[in-house]
Design an enzyme around this catalytic site. Structure first.
Site, PDB file in Angstrom:
ATOM      1  N   LYS A 111      13.886  -9.961  -5.308  1.00 50.47           N
ATOM      2  CA  LYS A 111      14.218  -8.540  -5.284  1.00 50.47           C
ATOM      3  C   LYS A 111      15.452  -8.246  -6.151  1.00 50.47           C
ATOM      4  CE  LYS A 111      10.848  -7.390  -2.474  1.00 50.47           C
ATOM      5  NZ  LYS A 111      10.191  -8.535  -1.857  1.00 50.47           N
TER       6      LYS A 111
HETATM    7  C1  LIG Z   1       9.262  -8.296  -0.505  1.00 54.15           C
HETATM    8  C2  LIG Z   1       8.443  -7.262   0.172  1.00 54.15           C
HETATM    9  C3  LIG Z   1       8.274  -7.235   1.566  1.00 54.15           C
HETATM   10  C4  LIG Z   1       8.720  -8.327   2.473  1.00 54.15           C
HETATM   11  O1  LIG Z   1      10.041  -8.633   2.413  1.00 54.15           O
HETATM   12  P1  LIG Z   1      10.526 -10.083   2.912  1.00 54.15           P
HETATM   13  O2  LIG Z   1      12.004  -9.992   2.759  1.00 54.15           O
HETATM   14  O3  LIG Z   1       9.885 -11.090   1.999  1.00 54.15           O
HETATM   15  O4  LIG Z   1      10.108 -10.244   4.309  1.00 54.15           O
HETATM   16  C5  LIG Z   1       7.569  -6.187   2.119  1.00 54.15           C
HETATM   17  N1  LIG Z   1       7.053  -5.213   1.376  1.00 54.15           N
HETATM   18  C6  LIG Z   1       7.178  -5.207   0.037  1.00 54.15           C
HETATM   19  C7  LIG Z   1       6.583  -4.080  -0.739  1.00 54.15           C
HETATM   20  C8  LIG Z   1       7.851  -6.235  -0.607  1.00 54.15           C
HETATM   21  O5  LIG Z   1       7.944  -6.241  -1.944  1.00 54.15           O
END
Ligand SMILES: *Cc1c(COP(=O)(O)O)cnc(C)c1O
Length: 378
Positions: free
Chosen positions: A186
């Site tokens: 992210k």
């Molecule tokens: C990364 C992501 C998640 C999940 O987040 P985690 O931190 O991996 O649990 C959920 N929804 C979207 C759209 C994502 O990109």
């Protein structure tokens, strides 16, 4: 034909030396789990989101699940979401015992189509769970007008939208629940982690309970458990990474935007007509450019796999796909979902490819990717 250039992944985290030194200090400090660094990170996040209530967790997934629990959503309740997301988005609805209801996406934004959302609302609908795919927000005014009209909570899966903006306001700084992920790919990472932005102190207090076994403490040795919580707290190690990342996020977002602009410039106005591929919306001023995704021209079964393989093998470039439609996974087919229900999401899910875009990339890297994509597609 193989490339002599180094491997270029589609994403790679950047952790600066100050942050690495700060993490080392935490490791020596004698306090590793939730402590002063988590408090400091939450305070800075709250400031970033205009003074709203913010609590951190150890994933974006549990962050959304906790938001659903705080909203009191459970068995018998329907939650409307997009099929074009990471499985977490719908899995959390199942995890609280509620029923996921999908609505198809818009072919241009690749996000929930609010006309389809409206049509999916029933008397059992309790909440909307939109995703801002690649960091592109929905029309937030229309989203909240629809929620207000039907008395629905909104749990924004803003996992990809840290630093995104709508109409001059940061995503998370307004609205109902906003859930962010700090997973390694992210725009802002803590290794793994997440945060929830909430509307009032009562919700924040519940978030604290849910993230640590439902515990409330009082006095010197008072302890009680009155709700079923989990083990979802963030460590001070992770929060220290987050503090370092937060200090540079505006520069990172600006650089990502510069890379995205260069992608559009290098692909050129004739790229779509010449190849049949589709570029993302040039949403400058709102997207944080978490991902740069193109939709490939449909050349039959295996189109995307062949494209990804050639970029990897001939050009040493990594790609990703975000996402395969959730409703076609076995767990969801068992609940009655099948092909043809959400045709736009299914087509995009088959043909979308994520090209490299990350903080440490250069304009020359973008030129390399565009040259390779053009060579493979023409
Ligand atoms: C990364 C992501 C998640 C999940 O987040 P985690 O931190 O991996 O649990 C959920 N929804 C979207 C759209 C994502 O990109």
């Amino acid at each position: 034909m193989t490339s002599s250039l180094p491997f270029l992944p589609f994403s790679r985290p950047t952790i600066d030396e100050e942050t690495i030194a700060a993490v080392a200090q935490v490791l020596r400090s004698g306090w590793l789990t939730s402590g002063p660094k988590v408090q400091a990170f939450e305070a800075q996040l709250s400031e970033y989101f205009g003074g709203r209530h913010v609590r951190t967790f150890n994933s974006g997934t549990c962050t959304m699940e906790i938001a659903l629990r705080i909203a009191g959503i459970g068995p018998g309740d329907e939650v409307i979401t997009t099929p074009l997301s990471w499985p977490a988005t719908a899995n959390v609805i199942l995890a609280v015992g509620a029923t996921p209801v999908f609505a198809d996406v818009d072919p241009l934004t690749r996000n929930l189509d609010l006309v389809k959302v409206r049509a999916a609302i029933t008397p059992a609908t309790r909440a909307l769970l939109p995703v801002y795919l690649s960091g592109l927000p929905l029309d937030m005014e229309a989203l909240y007008a629809l929620a207000l009209e039907h008395g629905l909570r909104v749990i924004e899966d803003a996992a990809q939208a840290f630093g995104s903006v709508w109409d001059g306001r940061r995503i998370g700084a307004f609205g109902d629940f906003a859930s962010f992920s700090f997973q390694a790919n992210k725009n802002l990472t803590t290794g793994e982690g997440g945060c929830l932005v909430m509307t009032n102190a009562e919700e924040a207090r519940l978030a604290e309970k849910y993230r640590l076994q439902g515990v409330t403490r009082s006095g010197v040795d008072g302890i009680d458990v009155d709700v079923l919580g989990g083990k979802w707290n963030m460590t001070d190690i992770a929060a220290t990474i987050g503090l370092g990342q937060l200090a540079t996020i505006d520069d990172v977002t600006a650089h990502r935007e510069q890379l995205a602009r260069h992608y559009f410039a290098c692909f050129g106005a004739e790229f779509e007509a010449a190849t049949g591929a589709q570029l993302p919306l040039p949403a400058f001023g709102s997207s944080n450019w978490h991902l740069f995704q193109i939709i490939l021209p449909d050349r039959g079964p295996g189109t995307r796999a062949a494209f990804m393989r050639r970029l990897q093998e001939e050009h040493n470039i990594g790609t990703g796909f975000h996402y395969a439609p959730i409703h076609l996974f076995t767990l969801y087919r068992e609940r009655g979902f099948k092909e043809g229900m959400f045709p736009v999401a299914e087509r995009i899910g088959r043909l979308t490819v994520t090209l490299p875009l990350f903080a440490a990339m250069t304009l020359a890297d973008v030129e390399r990717v565009v040259g390779a994509v053009k060579q493979v597609l023409t």
